[in-house]
Scaffold this motif. Structure first.
Motif, PDB file in Angstrom:
ATOM      1  N   ASP A   1      34.013  21.844  -3.297  1.00 49.00           N
ATOM      2  CA  ASP A   1      33.489  21.563  -1.001  1.00 49.00           C
ATOM      3  C   ASP A   1      34.275  20.613  -0.810  1.00 49.00           C
ATOM      4  OD1 ASP A   1      32.923  18.844  -1.892  1.00 49.00           O
ATOM      5  OD2 ASP A   1      31.411  18.577  -1.447  1.00 49.00           O
ATOM      6  N   ASN A   2      35.879  20.655  -1.043  1.00 48.00           N
ATOM      7  CA  ASN A   2      37.095  19.931  -0.377  1.00 48.00           C
ATOM      8  C   ASN A   2      36.497  18.520   0.280  1.00 48.00           C
ATOM      9  OD1 ASN A   2      39.383  20.567   1.115  1.00 48.00           O
ATOM     10  ND2 ASN A   2      38.323  20.427   2.502  1.00 48.00           N
ATOM     11  N   ASP A   3      36.069  17.892  -0.714  1.00 49.43           N
ATOM     12  CA  ASP A   3      35.992  16.096  -0.549  1.00 49.43           C
ATOM     13  C   ASP A   3      35.933  15.526  -1.587  1.00 49.43           C
ATOM     14  OD1 ASP A   3      34.778  16.769   2.263  1.00 49.43           O
ATOM     15  OD2 ASP A   3      32.718  16.469   1.524  1.00 49.43           O
ATOM     16  N   PRO A   4      36.234  14.367  -1.421  1.00 49.27           N
ATOM     17  CA  PRO A   4      35.783  13.589  -2.452  1.00 49.27           C
ATOM     18  C   PRO A   4      34.225  13.528  -3.725  1.00 49.27           C
ATOM     19  CG  PRO A   4      36.840  12.186  -0.748  1.00 49.27           C
ATOM     20  CD  PRO A   4      35.495  13.749  -0.495  1.00 49.27           C
ATOM     21  N   LEU A   5      34.769  12.993  -4.745  1.00 52.44           N
ATOM     22  CA  LEU A   5      33.627  13.377  -5.424  1.00 52.44           C
ATOM     23  C   LEU A   5      32.523  12.198  -5.111  1.00 52.44           C
ATOM     24  CD1 LEU A   5      32.935  15.132  -8.493  1.00 52.44           C
ATOM     25  CD2 LEU A   5      33.570  12.507  -9.503  1.00 52.44           C
ATOM     26  N   ASP A   6      30.796  12.894  -4.856  1.00 54.55           N
ATOM     27  CA  ASP A   6      29.604  12.132  -4.706  1.00 54.55           C
ATOM     28  C   ASP A   6      29.223  11.241  -5.763  1.00 54.55           C
ATOM     29  OD1 ASP A   6      29.518  13.157  -2.019  1.00 54.55           O
ATOM     30  OD2 ASP A   6      28.753  14.541  -2.070  1.00 54.55           O
ATOM     31  N   VAL A   7      28.411  10.055  -5.145  1.00 55.78           N
ATOM     32  CA  VAL A   7      28.314   8.990  -6.156  1.00 55.78           C
ATOM     33  C   VAL A   7      27.568   8.766  -6.213  1.00 55.78           C
ATOM     34  CG1 VAL A   7      28.458   6.691  -7.153  1.00 55.78           C
ATOM     35  CG2 VAL A   7      30.593   8.232  -6.696  1.00 55.78           C
ATOM     36  N   CYS A   8      25.510   8.694  -6.797  1.00 61.31           N
ATOM     37  CA  CYS A   8      24.710   7.866  -6.107  1.00 61.31           C
ATOM     38  C   CYS A   8      24.374   6.615  -7.024  1.00 61.31           C
ATOM     39  CB  CYS A   8      23.643   9.259  -6.427  1.00 61.31           C
ATOM     40  SG  CYS A   8      23.469  10.740  -5.808  1.00 61.31           S
ATOM     41  N   GLU A   9      24.817   5.314  -6.521  1.00 55.59           N
ATOM     42  CA  GLU A   9      24.799   4.465  -6.777  1.00 55.59           C
ATOM     43  C   GLU A   9      22.690   3.797  -7.385  1.00 55.59           C
ATOM     44  OE1 GLU A   9      24.043   0.777  -8.206  1.00 55.59           O
ATOM     45  OE2 GLU A   9      23.928   0.208  -5.994  1.00 55.59           O
ATOM     46  N   ILE A  10      22.085   4.004  -8.848  1.00 56.65           N
ATOM     47  CA  ILE A  10      20.532   3.746  -8.492  1.00 56.65           C
ATOM     48  C   ILE A  10      20.352   2.221  -8.665  1.00 56.65           C
ATOM     49  CG2 ILE A  10      20.429   6.017  -9.234  1.00 56.65           C
ATOM     50  CD1 ILE A  10      19.997   3.798 -11.820  1.00 56.65           C
ATOM     51  N   GLY A  11      21.132   1.046  -8.499  1.00 56.56           N
ATOM     52  CA  GLY A  11      21.282  -0.338  -8.373  1.00 56.56           C
ATOM     53  C   GLY A  11      20.327  -0.817  -7.280  1.00 56.56           C
ATOM     54  N   MET A  12      19.224  -2.026  -7.326  1.00 60.63           N
ATOM     55  CA  MET A  12      18.739  -2.746  -6.724  1.00 60.63           C
ATOM     56  C   MET A  12      19.640  -3.181  -5.438  1.00 60.63           C
ATOM     57  SD  MET A  12      16.747  -4.978  -9.578  1.00 60.63           S
ATOM     58  CE  MET A  12      15.207  -5.200  -8.502  1.00 60.63           C
ATOM     59  N   ARG A  13      21.300  -3.728  -5.600  1.00 58.89           N
ATOM     60  CA  ARG A  13      21.344  -3.794  -4.253  1.00 58.89           C
ATOM     61  C   ARG A  13      21.711  -2.854  -3.329  1.00 58.89           C
ATOM     62  NH1 ARG A  13      26.113  -7.944  -3.534  1.00 58.89           N
ATOM     63  NH2 ARG A  13      25.854  -8.351  -6.289  1.00 58.89           N
ATOM     64  N   ILE A  14      21.172  -2.996  -1.851  1.00 58.87           N
ATOM     65  CA  ILE A  14      21.482  -2.333  -0.577  1.00 58.87           C
ATOM     66  C   ILE A  14      23.009  -2.724  -0.362  1.00 58.87           C
ATOM     67  CG2 ILE A  14      21.543  -1.825   1.522  1.00 58.87           C
ATOM     68  CD1 ILE A  14      18.527  -2.511   1.292  1.00 58.87           C
ATOM     69  N   VAL A  15      23.975  -1.405  -0.583  1.00 59.22           N
ATOM     70  CA  VAL A  15      25.232  -2.058  -0.336  1.00 59.22           C
ATOM     71  C   VAL A  15      26.057  -1.358   1.095  1.00 59.22           C
ATOM     72  CG1 VAL A  15      27.924  -1.411  -1.474  1.00 59.22           C
ATOM     73  CG2 VAL A  15      26.073  -1.714  -2.987  1.00 59.22           C
TER      74      VAL A  15
ATOM     75  N   PHE B   1      17.542   6.257  -1.071  1.00 60.32           N
ATOM     76  CA  PHE B   1      16.647   5.959  -1.657  1.00 60.32           C
ATOM     77  C   PHE B   1      17.379   5.023  -2.242  1.00 60.32           C
ATOM     78  CE2 PHE B   1      15.459   9.100  -4.222  1.00 60.32           C
ATOM     79  CZ  PHE B   1      15.948   8.838  -5.353  1.00 60.32           C
ATOM     80  N   PHE B   2      18.902   5.497  -2.937  1.00 60.41           N
ATOM     81  CA  PHE B   2      20.212   5.074  -3.372  1.00 60.41           C
ATOM     82  C   PHE B   2      21.069   5.083  -2.559  1.00 60.41           C
ATOM     83  CE2 PHE B   2      19.122   9.593  -3.895  1.00 60.41           C
ATOM     84  CZ  PHE B   2      20.355  10.708  -3.865  1.00 60.41           C
ATOM     85  N   ASN B   3      22.060   3.976  -2.963  1.00 63.71           N
ATOM     86  CA  ASN B   3      23.669   3.697  -2.359  1.00 63.71           C
ATOM     87  C   ASN B   3      24.648   5.275  -2.484  1.00 63.71           C
ATOM     88  OD1 ASN B   3      23.149   1.196  -1.590  1.00 63.71           O
ATOM     89  ND2 ASN B   3      23.514   0.525  -3.728  1.00 63.71           N
ATOM     90  N   TYR B   4      24.976   5.922  -1.517  1.00 65.60           N
ATOM     91  CA  TYR B   4      25.793   6.948  -2.023  1.00 65.60           C
ATOM     92  C   TYR B   4      26.751   6.963  -0.483  1.00 65.60           C
ATOM     93  CZ  TYR B   4      25.891  12.332  -1.064  1.00 65.60           C
ATOM     94  OH  TYR B   4      26.452  13.510  -1.246  1.00 65.60           O
ATOM     95  N   GLY B   5      27.543   7.657  -1.483  1.00 69.91           N
ATOM     96  CA  GLY B   5      28.778   7.423  -1.321  1.00 69.91           C
ATOM     97  C   GLY B   5      29.833   7.755  -2.274  1.00 69.91           C
ATOM     98  N   CYS B   6      31.355   7.679  -2.939  1.00 68.71           N
ATOM     99  CA  CYS B   6      32.136   8.394  -3.296  1.00 68.71           C
ATOM    100  C   CYS B   6      33.011   7.879  -4.449  1.00 68.71           C
ATOM    101  CB  CYS B   6      33.017   9.087  -2.713  1.00 68.71           C
ATOM    102  SG  CYS B   6      33.953   8.734  -1.524  1.00 68.71           S
ATOM    103  N   PHE B   7      33.535   8.230  -5.163  1.00 67.41           N
ATOM    104  CA  PHE B   7      35.377   8.176  -6.233  1.00 67.41           C
ATOM    105  C   PHE B   7      35.925   7.671  -5.578  1.00 67.41           C
ATOM    106  CE2 PHE B   7      32.586   8.856 -10.034  1.00 67.41           C
ATOM    107  CZ  PHE B   7      32.038   7.355 -10.022  1.00 67.41           C
ATOM    108  N   PRO B   8      36.886   7.152  -4.895  1.00 67.31           N
ATOM    109  CA  PRO B   8      37.939   7.347  -4.481  1.00 67.31           C
ATOM    110  C   PRO B   8      38.950   8.261  -5.539  1.00 67.31           C
ATOM    111  CG  PRO B   8      37.910   5.022  -5.311  1.00 67.31           C
ATOM    112  CD  PRO B   8      36.920   5.768  -5.227  1.00 67.31           C
ATOM    113  N   ARG B   9      40.298   8.773  -4.696  1.00 69.34           N
ATOM    114  CA  ARG B   9      41.293   9.491  -5.502  1.00 69.34           C
ATOM    115  C   ARG B   9      41.032  10.546  -5.949  1.00 69.34           C
ATOM    116  NH1 ARG B   9      45.735   4.902  -7.891  1.00 69.34           N
ATOM    117  NH2 ARG B   9      46.348   4.360  -5.055  1.00 69.34           N
ATOM    118  N   THR B  10      39.158  10.940  -6.065  1.00 64.99           N
ATOM    119  CA  THR B  10      38.915  12.938  -6.764  1.00 64.99           C
ATOM    120  C   THR B  10      38.998  13.340  -5.404  1.00 64.99           C
ATOM    121  OG1 THR B  10      36.705  11.745  -5.665  1.00 64.99           O
ATOM    122  CG2 THR B  10      37.497  10.827  -7.874  1.00 64.99           C
ATOM    123  N   TRP B  11      38.828  14.531  -5.549  1.00 61.30           N
ATOM    124  CA  TRP B  11      38.786  15.816  -5.029  1.00 61.30           C
ATOM    125  C   TRP B  11      38.156  17.063  -5.732  1.00 61.30           C
ATOM    126  CZ3 TRP B  11      42.327  20.336  -3.586  1.00 61.30           C
ATOM    127  CH2 TRP B  11      42.148  20.403  -2.521  1.00 61.30           C
TER     128      TRP B  11
END
Length: 330
Positions: free
Chosen positions: A157-171, A132-142
């Motif tokens: 966890d060996n991945d870029p940093l996870d991000v939960c974007e709570i805005g109204m737009r579907i990205v 129910f939120f836009n999910y992705g990551c921050f570049p240049r993070t580990w």
């Protein structure tokens, strides 16, 4: 400002056409997507819904040069005049709100395109249902898997940093948006620290009123707890136990979240500057190229995938600390 474009291609070349007409993607012709917040073109390769499907980030205005969504896109947004950091960060969306296909940056593939995750040849989706939120990551993070974080007691966890974007737009998948950081949750997943940074799109209707996690709790009550519960339970349909959270399950405030971001940014810089050493865990650290290099480098996208995926530092030129290494889209 940024304008993102996606074009679908079915041949072996990854060079997108400069034609911007809209056509049917079901026939294998070009499809086009534009967005107001990126100067990157997104090129789709392979058939959507297949194991071969990839979304590549490409700089069309510079000989269709492919860039890494993980390594080339800057983390910090700089002020146009002062070239100093603003409070905005760049967010790469992998999974749009109201969807369930598990798209992710391919950290072990050259160029780091976005792909749909798979297990034993089967494309993966969230069995729990749509996110129910836009999910992705921050570049240049580990999140360094060799570093035990003192606040959680677990490694990254060996991945870029996870991000939960709570805005109204579907990205859409692959889009790059500027966001404001609000807080962070410390999820523990399979014995690893898996931070979930909560942000708001800088152009969202709520963005001027949300500056910290307390503002989210006051103006959008239930959002943070719903994110926590979604991540706690999303693996249960796969037969796995609920996830747990560190830091007494608190959503930590913006200042703490920025500390975590800085730590993961520093870890990424260490990762990409391991000259003469093997990159750990088969990660692909592609060579980064800044705009000045284009005067001496006319490689097209196809040639990019034939070159070594090892990172090489520039021998000459200066780079500001906040933009290291220099970015294609700074």
């Amino acid at each position: 400002m940024i304008a993102t474009m996606t074009q679908k291609i079915t041949n072996t070349s990854l060079s997108p056409s400069k034609n911007t007409r809209k056509t049917s993607s079901t026939t294998g012709e070009m499809g086009l997507r534009r967005n107001s917040n990126s100067n990157i073109n997104l090129v789709e390769a392979g058939e959507e819904g297949s194991l071969a499907y990839r979304i590549h980030h490409v700089m069309e205005e510079h000989d269709s040069k492919v860039i890494s969504a993980w390594h080339d896109i800057p983390l910090f947004v700089l002020d146009d005049k002062t070239k100093k950091r603003t409070e905005r960060l760049n967010f790469v969306c992998e999974i749009p709100r109201c969807s369930r296909k598990k798209f992710e940056i391919a950290t072990k593939e050259a160029g780091n395109p976005i792909k749909q995750d798979e297990k034993k040849g089967v494309l993966r989706e969230f069995k729990k249902g749509d996110i129910f939120f836009n999910y992705g990551c921050f570049p240049r993070t580990w999140e360094d898997p060799d570093h035990i974080h003192p606040d959680t007691g677990y490694t990254g966890d060996n991945d870029p940093l996870d991000v939960c974007e709570i805005g109204m737009r579907i990205v859409p998948t692959g889009d790059v948006r500027q966001v404001k950081v609000l807080g962070v949750l410390a999820m523990i997943d399979d014995g690893e620290t898996d931070w979930k940074v909560i942000v708001i799109d800088a152009e969202d209707r709520w963005a001027p009123e949300l500056n910290d996690v307390d503002d989210v709790e006051r103006l959008l009550p239930g959002v943070v707890s719903s994110i926590r519960e979604w991540f706690r339970t999303y693996k249960i349909p796969d037969g796995k136990p609920p996830n747990v959270f560190g830091l007494e399950e608190r959503c930590m405030p913006k200042a703490y979240a920025m500390k975590i971001i800085e730590e993961c940014y520093s870890a990424w810089k260490t990762l990409v500057t391991k000259e003469g050493e093997d990159v750990p865990r088969n990660l692909s650290v592609s060579k980064l190229t800044d705009l000045a290099d284009f005067e001496h480098n006319n490689e097209n996208v196809q040639n990019h995938f034939e070159e070594s995926a090892r990172f090489e530092n520039r021998e000459n030129g200066s780079e500001e600390e906040d933009e290291y290494p220099a970015s294609l889209i700074a």
